[in-house]
Design a protein around this motif. Sequence first.
Motif, PDB file in Angstrom:
ATOM      1  N   GLN A  83       0.803  -1.224   0.000  1.00  0.00           N
ATOM      2  CA  GLN A  83       0.000   0.000   0.000  1.00  0.00           C
ATOM      3  C   GLN A  83       0.837   1.277   0.000  1.00  0.00           C
ATOM      4  N   THR A  84       2.075   1.191   0.463  1.00  0.00           N
ATOM      5  CA  THR A  84       2.894   2.390   0.617  1.00  0.00           C
ATOM      6  C   THR A  84       3.141   3.083  -0.718  1.00  0.00           C
ATOM      7  N   ALA A  85       2.916   4.377  -0.742  1.00  0.00           N
ATOM      8  CA  ALA A  85       3.173   5.169  -1.946  1.00  0.00           C
ATOM      9  C   ALA A  85       4.662   5.474  -2.043  1.00  0.00           C
ATOM     10  N   SER A  86       5.124   5.642  -3.254  1.00  0.00           N
ATOM     11  CA  SER A  86       6.533   5.970  -3.487  1.00  0.00           C
ATOM     12  C   SER A  86       6.901   7.254  -2.759  1.00  0.00           C
ATOM     13  N   ARG A  87       8.037   7.227  -2.061  1.00  0.00           N
ATOM     14  CA  ARG A  87       8.473   8.378  -1.277  1.00  0.00           C
ATOM     15  C   ARG A  87       9.963   8.260  -1.027  1.00  0.00           C
ATOM     16  N   PRO A  88      10.608   9.339  -0.569  1.00  0.00           N
ATOM     17  CA  PRO A  88      12.027   9.236  -0.208  1.00  0.00           C
ATOM     18  C   PRO A  88      12.206   8.291   0.984  1.00  0.00           C
ATOM     19  N   LEU A  89      13.296   7.534   0.968  1.00  0.00           N
ATOM     20  CA  LEU A  89      13.623   6.605   2.054  1.00  0.00           C
ATOM     21  C   LEU A  89      15.110   6.769   2.364  1.00  0.00           C
ATOM     22  N   ILE A  90      15.399   7.549   3.392  1.00  0.00           N
ATOM     23  CA  ILE A  90      16.784   7.879   3.744  1.00  0.00           C
ATOM     24  C   ILE A  90      17.274   6.926   4.829  1.00  0.00           C
ATOM     25  N   LEU A  91      18.375   6.233   4.559  1.00  0.00           N
ATOM     26  CA  LEU A  91      18.916   5.266   5.502  1.00  0.00           C
ATOM     27  C   LEU A  91      20.441   5.377   5.565  1.00  0.00           C
ATOM     28  N   PRO A  92      21.057   5.060   6.713  1.00  0.00           N
ATOM     29  CA  PRO A  92      22.527   5.011   6.786  1.00  0.00           C
ATOM     30  C   PRO A  92      23.065   3.928   5.850  1.00  0.00           C
ATOM     31  N   THR A  93      24.215   4.171   5.254  1.00  0.00           N
ATOM     32  CA  THR A  93      24.791   3.202   4.328  1.00  0.00           C
ATOM     33  C   THR A  93      25.572   2.108   5.047  1.00  0.00           C
ATOM     34  N   THR A  94      26.096   2.404   6.230  1.00  0.00           N
ATOM     35  CA  THR A  94      26.894   1.423   6.956  1.00  0.00           C
ATOM     36  C   THR A  94      26.171   0.973   8.211  1.00  0.00           C
ATOM     37  N   LYS A  95      26.380  -0.282   8.591  1.00  0.00           N
ATOM     38  CA  LYS A  95      25.776  -0.822   9.802  1.00  0.00           C
ATOM     39  C   LYS A  95      26.760  -0.814  10.965  1.00  0.00           C
ATOM     40  N   LYS A  96      28.037  -0.649  10.650  1.00  0.00           N
ATOM     41  CA  LYS A  96      29.043  -0.601  11.697  1.00  0.00           C
ATOM     42  C   LYS A  96      28.985   0.745  12.418  1.00  0.00           C
ATOM     43  N   PRO A  97      29.360   0.792  13.700  1.00  0.00           N
ATOM     44  CA  PRO A  97      29.403   2.076  14.407  1.00  0.00           C
ATOM     45  C   PRO A  97      30.393   3.033  13.751  1.00  0.00           C
ATOM     46  N   LEU A  98      30.053   4.315  13.721  1.00  0.00           N
ATOM     47  CA  LEU A  98      30.975   5.333  13.221  1.00  0.00           C
ATOM     48  C   LEU A  98      32.117   5.479  14.224  1.00  0.00           C
ATOM     49  N   LEU A  99      33.333   5.583  13.724  1.00  0.00           N
ATOM     50  CA  LEU A  99      34.509   5.648  14.592  1.00  0.00           C
ATOM     51  C   LEU A  99      34.877   7.105  14.867  1.00  0.00           C
ATOM     52  N   ALA A 100      35.038   7.445  16.139  1.00  0.00           N
ATOM     53  CA  ALA A 100      35.421   8.799  16.534  1.00  0.00           C
ATOM     54  C   ALA A 100      36.586   8.722  17.516  1.00  0.00           C
ATOM     55  N   LYS A 101      37.705   9.391  17.189  1.00  0.00           N
ATOM     56  CA  LYS A 101      38.874   9.406  18.066  1.00  0.00           C
ATOM     57  C   LYS A 101      38.825  10.635  18.962  1.00  0.00           C
ATOM     58  N   TRP A 102      39.122  10.428  20.247  1.00  0.00           N
ATOM     59  CA  TRP A 102      39.000  11.490  21.238  1.00  0.00           C
ATOM     60  C   TRP A 102      40.186  11.427  22.197  1.00  0.00           C
ATOM     61  N   ASN A 103      40.871  12.545  22.382  1.00  0.00           N
ATOM     62  CA  ASN A 103      42.058  12.542  23.251  1.00  0.00           C
ATOM     63  C   ASN A 103      41.767  13.010  24.676  1.00  0.00           C
ATOM     64  N   ARG A 104      40.491  13.136  25.012  1.00  0.00           N
ATOM     65  CA  ARG A 104      40.017  13.456  26.367  1.00  0.00           C
ATOM     66  C   ARG A 104      40.243  14.912  26.782  1.00  0.00           C
ATOM     67  N   LEU A 105      41.097  15.628  26.067  1.00  0.00           N
ATOM     68  CA  LEU A 105      41.275  17.047  26.357  1.00  0.00           C
ATOM     69  C   LEU A 105      40.375  17.902  25.471  1.00  0.00           C
ATOM     70  N   ASP A 106      40.009  17.336  24.329  1.00  0.00           N
ATOM     71  CA  ASP A 106      39.129  18.059  23.413  1.00  0.00           C
ATOM     72  C   ASP A 106      37.714  18.123  23.975  1.00  0.00           C
ATOM     73  N   ARG A 107      37.030  19.182  23.666  1.00  0.00           N
ATOM     74  CA  ARG A 107      35.649  19.338  24.081  1.00  0.00           C
ATOM     75  C   ARG A 107      34.668  19.070  22.944  1.00  0.00           C
ATOM     76  N   SER A 108      35.199  18.566  21.838  1.00  0.00           N
ATOM     77  CA  SER A 108      34.321  18.211  20.722  1.00  0.00           C
ATOM     78  C   SER A 108      34.997  17.157  19.848  1.00  0.00           C
ATOM     79  N   ILE A 109      34.193  16.372  19.178  1.00  0.00           N
ATOM     80  CA  ILE A 109      34.661  15.398  18.203  1.00  0.00           C
ATOM     81  C   ILE A 109      33.753  15.487  16.978  1.00  0.00           C
ATOM     82  N   SER A 110      34.250  15.007  15.843  1.00  0.00           N
ATOM     83  CA  SER A 110      33.481  15.044  14.606  1.00  0.00           C
ATOM     84  C   SER A 110      33.402  13.645  13.995  1.00  0.00           C
ATOM     85  N   VAL A 111      32.268  13.333  13.417  1.00  0.00           N
ATOM     86  CA  VAL A 111      32.088  12.075  12.705  1.00  0.00           C
ATOM     87  C   VAL A 111      31.414  12.368  11.373  1.00  0.00           C
ATOM     88  N   ASN A 112      31.731  11.556  10.381  1.00  0.00           N
ATOM     89  CA  ASN A 112      31.107  11.689   9.065  1.00  0.00           C
ATOM     90  C   ASN A 112      30.032  10.622   8.904  1.00  0.00           C
TER      91      ASN A 112
END
Length: 333
Positions: free
Chosen positions: A190-219
């Motif tokens: 029954q579902t009508a055609s529509r956008p379906l946005i999903l993550p491409t990877t199932k593995k956790p995103l990896l983020a390196k943190w040196n504990r002194l930083d107050r922010s980290i970035s992931v793609n």
Amino acid sequence: ERGLGDLVARGILYSLRSGAHIINMSLGWPADVDSNLMSQMIDLARSRGVLVVAAAGNDGTDALIRPCIFEGVICVASHDPDGAISHFSNHGAGVDIAAPGLGILSIFPTSLTSRIFTDRVGYEQKNGTSMAAPYIAGALARLLNAGYSPAEAQARLLAGVRQVQPNSRVTRSKKMIVQTGNADLGLAFQTASRPLILPTTKKPLLAKWNRLDRSISVNLELQNQWSKARSVTIRPEIVEQSGMPREAAVKQREIRVSSWPQNEKRSLALDISIESTRLDSELMIALEIESQDDKSGKTTKDLRHVAVEIVSLPSPGDREIENKPFSGDLNLI
């Protein structure tokens, strides 16, 4: 000596040569017995438009097994008759969908005596994601038989789902989730055609943190698996899982994307502010995705999840890390 992954890979090759349209794998193995050949065979199957389905596993955790973790494999959890994820089922951001997996009538060796189903020899009621995965394979077969392409059959199944219900029989600090919901073949048709946005990877995103930083970035990489979107708004938020005070937060309150064609992948940078040095090694980010279909103009909302694995790196300026010279006989090490 060939491992289980290599043996299953040979089975996939046999299926492809035999003209299979859907491959179901009610099996799994851990990462330490992984197979490069298996990954290659799954890529080959996907390049030929063959749908690959696999059981999520029965460890009751959010740790994924092979082959469910491979990109493009439809990973299937088990849900109970009331729609709650089964207590034994693996779950999490890497699991795509859930299907019935509790008390399923299944074939059984005739040499063994059934304990639950005793009406007929050769059958038994079984529990597990291995019982749930064939439901998804069967639903996909019905959609293919109706004339839908493999890509649209998969999109319809993932878009036309029922909401997962909470499991009051399980007490855990982490919520048991799957990426989309509980399979519903009627809704898939029954579902009508529509956008379906999903993550491409199932593995956790990896983020390196040196504990002194107050922010980290992931793609974060997302893909639109169905119709073209005129616009997409993504609202990311850290999900509290341990019941402790908030340790991190996504800086961007919302991300807007315009004109997202079908099958196109987009990479988005998420900036995470660190609010405690006692940061968990894993974070869960919920993505509220609001998309507007390019043709109909209709707007739909979906909830997706991505896991982030935090790798803490030592830093000389970290007061909680004390460096001491080694003393003693090195030969004793």
